[in-house]
Design an enzyme around this catalytic site. Sequence first.
Site, PDB file in Angstrom:
ATOM      1  N   GLU A  87       0.792  -1.230   0.000  1.00  0.00           N
ATOM      2  CA  GLU A  87       0.000   0.000   0.000  1.00  0.00           C
ATOM      3  C   GLU A  87       0.826   1.281   0.000  1.00  0.00           C
ATOM      4  OE1 GLU A  87      -4.080  -1.267   2.142  1.00  0.00           O
ATOM      5  OE2 GLU A  87      -2.447  -0.798   3.492  1.00  0.00           O
TER       6      GLU A  87
HETATM    7  C1  TNX Z   1      -4.822  -3.706   4.590  1.00  0.00           C
HETATM    8  S1  TNX Z   1      -3.245  -6.115   4.173  1.00  0.00           S
HETATM    9  C2  TNX Z   1      -3.571  -3.529   5.154  1.00  0.00           C
HETATM   10  C3  TNX Z   1      -3.455  -3.112   6.550  1.00  0.00           C
HETATM   11  C4  TNX Z   1      -4.790  -2.793   7.157  1.00  0.00           C
HETATM   12  C5  TNX Z   1      -5.782  -3.853   6.727  1.00  0.00           C
HETATM   13  C6  TNX Z   1      -7.115  -3.709   7.355  1.00  0.00           C
HETATM   14  C7  TNX Z   1      -2.155  -5.133   4.162  1.00  0.00           C
HETATM   15  C8  TNX Z   1      -0.919  -5.680   3.691  1.00  0.00           C
HETATM   16  N1  TNX Z   1      -2.408  -3.875   4.531  1.00  0.00           N
HETATM   17  O1  TNX Z   1      -2.593  -1.999   6.662  1.00  0.00           O
HETATM   18  O2  TNX Z   1      -4.642  -2.786   8.540  1.00  0.00           O
HETATM   19  O3  TNX Z   1      -5.917  -3.793   5.332  1.00  0.00           O
HETATM   20  O4  TNX Z   1      -7.956  -4.783   7.024  1.00  0.00           O
END
Ligand code: TNX
Length: 527
Positions: free
Chosen positions: A342
């Site tokens: 992300e």
């Molecule tokens: C996605 S999964 C994220 C997390 C969040 C989560 C909440 C991932 C690698 N990153 O930073 O906490 O969704 O569901």
Amino acid sequence: MSRGVTAFAAIALLAGACARAPRPATPAAARSKPMQHTLVPRPTSFEPGTGDGFVVSPTTAIYVPAGNEDLLRIGRFLSDWIGIAAAPMPPRVDVGTPPPRDAIVLQLGQIAETAGEAYELTVTAERIVISSRYASGVFYGVQTLRQLLPPFVEHEATRADASRPVRAPAVRISDSPRFAWRAAMLDVARHFFSVDDVKRYMDLMALHKLNCLHLHLSDDQGWRIEIKSWPNLALEGGKSEVGGGTGGFYTQQDYSELVAYGRDRGITLIPEIEMPSHINAALASYAELNCDGVARQRYTGIEVGFSAVCVDKDVTYKFIDDVVREISALTPGPYFHIGGDEVRTLLTPQQYIAFIERAQSIVQANGKEMIGWDEIASAQLLKTTVVQHWRPDSPPAQAAAKGNRIVMSLANRAYLDMQYDPSSPIGLHWAAYIDVPDAYNWDPVAVAKGIPESTIVGLEAPLWTETAASIRDVEWLAFPRLAALAEVAWSRGERDWSEFAPRLAAQAPRWTALGINFYRSPKVPWR
Ligand code: TNX
């Protein structure tokens, strides 16, 4: 027992087994007989014996081979678990020759199945015998035995009642895991969880034969581990959490205590320091880590993807090297997780790729194998790097094409922070509502659509804690789904919800005795 086997067994348990044990052969045929037992995860084979089984008496003792520290410790665990259910004192643990009757025998030796965590368990009226080639297998045999004993054994206050026999049914079980990587993740960054909370989570994992705990130790909202060369990370970056609470961090000694606690329970710790994004807590702790040299404000919201390290500054890589080095030195397990997901702003795809490759070199130079969320598959990966596949809409094709090991953590199946349904008071639902059948009814190999089975080393169930502020919240999100996912990871053969559901329901008295705050999903036929 030869010294060689004993030493190997010790290593097998100490190192934990995630992704290290040999892969078992293709699943055995499914059996659709009526429910014979209430074990979760389901063992490979369960043959009921004749007679009433074994009753733990005031004179029953647990026998372990002389000179094997691992089996001695496992024997003591078993003694503690049985506790005073059958006698005023917990069963004695003895290293002598076991007598023909009234004994629970834990032993190492040849069994048919060669996988590291395989075991055999036989219960007759005379004895209980648990055998494995390795201590890790004996540990899992003991977890199965716990589930064969009455649930009241788990609870201190209710078990000292001599009128209730502590009986295990006559049976012969032979069992081994489908996947060597059976992990859970706890996000201790969004909310901080104490050392005791994490130990509690490991206890519940071990009962369900999970063998890896990934700790998400840093994120925008908090930095949770002491780094001696960068003290403000914990002292400043540890002060915040989602919702404005006081946060917290683990000292290096706390972390080592968690490593040891896991090791004794067959659980390998995987530390994660999230980068290049999800890093605001570090950017708030040290001004020089920011491109503009200005420290960021602390962050207590739940948006993601807005922060990133300054990829053009040398100090960034010094910082990463110091952090990876200090944590790696405390971590006997082979892995270091660098996050990598992300990155929504600040970095171009080229900058991202260059950063991941540089981080990978740093992890390698510190003697660890890198793990990252699936976005890292756009970079050049070392063969040893593990890709954790979380994005639900695509198979992990890029990672598979590169031949890297893949851990399946599909957000719409395995994310324990998703709400069960719209009425769940905590949890998110961006990926899905995941009720218990949704967590159970999937296959990590089948969903990977054509990707060779050998590249999929297992699964991990992440629990993000934006909405989970206490261990009670964590338990409510994890149970019963973590037990369902444990069966997906452990059990071979076809799985069928209608066969699983009553077995899962039968866990309720044990979970209640253990004080687990579990969700009574209407999809499960609780008794
Ligand atoms: C996605 S999964 C994220 C997390 C969040 C989560 C909440 C991932 C690698 N990153 O930073 O906490 O969704 O569901």
